[in-house]
Design an enzyme around this catalytic site. Structure first.
Site: not given
Ligand code: URA
Length: 258
Positions: A107-109
């Site tokens: 998942l993106d930051k």
């Protein structure tokens, strides 16, 4: 094949100390493959032998499976020079016993929600391969209202602004929550959902993953919390799930959305 001393194996897998295991053996309460054993220093094959202690069968847990409710600000990798990684949210007691834990998927930051961590490379590969058809489900908050036309555009396979072709994806809006959408993906290109909505001239403000395959995020987990999963629950990952059921369940996670 994992050859290990019987008392060590039982002590590793249960609450019993090696001393207690000795007592249980003396009382005739330990069986290997159905036969009562009289000594603790025999060796067993942890992958194959059936060990029964006090009437309970003990399975060898070679792998660990963790469900994490990822907070924003953490990266899904095992190492990062600058940002904290999701592994930092897993206590050392777990990481010291189970080596090689990594996040199966990213998942993106700035994204939140369900991240699955394990040291089981084969399962991780199956989850991530688009060929295995394990869907991933997300809620997104958009900065403009969801448009009905997205349903068909996403289903036909969007072309991103970069020219990359996406697989067909299911998306839907929510009644009375016009700026929210629910999406099912079978692939994981870099920033994929953000780029998909950018290609229809919208913008993702917040993204939360609710479900992997047939396994929904545990509703009781707060952001940043984790739980060790039972091996039998992990099987749900590879079970199919109905889009509308997953969407219905996703309402449970609206409270996390900023
Ligand atoms: N798609 C994105 O754009 N971001 C995520 O974190 C996951 C899917």
């Amino acid at each position: 094949m994992e050859i290990i001393r019987l008392d060590r194996f039982i002590a590793n897998q249960t609450e019993y100390s090696r001393k207690e295991v000795k007592m249980l053996v003396k009382k005739g309460l330990v069986k290997v493959n159905g036969v009562v054993v009289s000594s603790t220093d025999i060796k067993i094959d942890a992958d194959k032998d059936d060990v029964n202690v006090n009437g309970e069968s003990i399975c060898y847990k070679k792998y660990i499976y963790i469900m994490l409710n990822k907070p924003a600000g953490y990266v899904c990798s095992t190492k990062d020079g600058e940002s904290p990684t999701v592994l930092e949210l897993i206590p050392d007691e777990i990481k010291n016993v189970h080596k090689g834990i990594f996040p199966a998927g990213r998942l993106d930051k700035d994204s939140e929600g369900f991240v699955f961590l394990t040291n089981d490379g084969e399962l991780s590969h199956r989850i991530l391969s688009p060929k295995k058809h394990i869907p991933k489900y997300y809620i997104v908050k958009l900065n403009k209202p969801f448009e009905k036309s997205y349903v068909q555009q996403f289903a036909e396979g969007l072309v991103l602004k970069s020219g990359e072709q996406c697989l067909s994806a299911r998306v839907d809006g929510y009644e009375n929550d016009n700026n929210y959408a629910f999406i099912e993906l079978y692939e994981g290109k870099y920033h994929q959902i953000k780029r998909m909505f950018a290609s229809v001239e919208n913008h993702v403000e917040y993204l939360y993953r609710t479900q992997l395959g047939g396994l929904m995020m545990n509703e009781k987990l707060g952001i940043g919390e984790h739980l060790i999963m039972l091996h039998k629950d992990v099987e749900n990952l590879e079970k199919s799930c109905d889009f509308l059921t997953a969407k219905e369940n996703s309402r449970n996670f609206f409270r996390h959305i900023k």
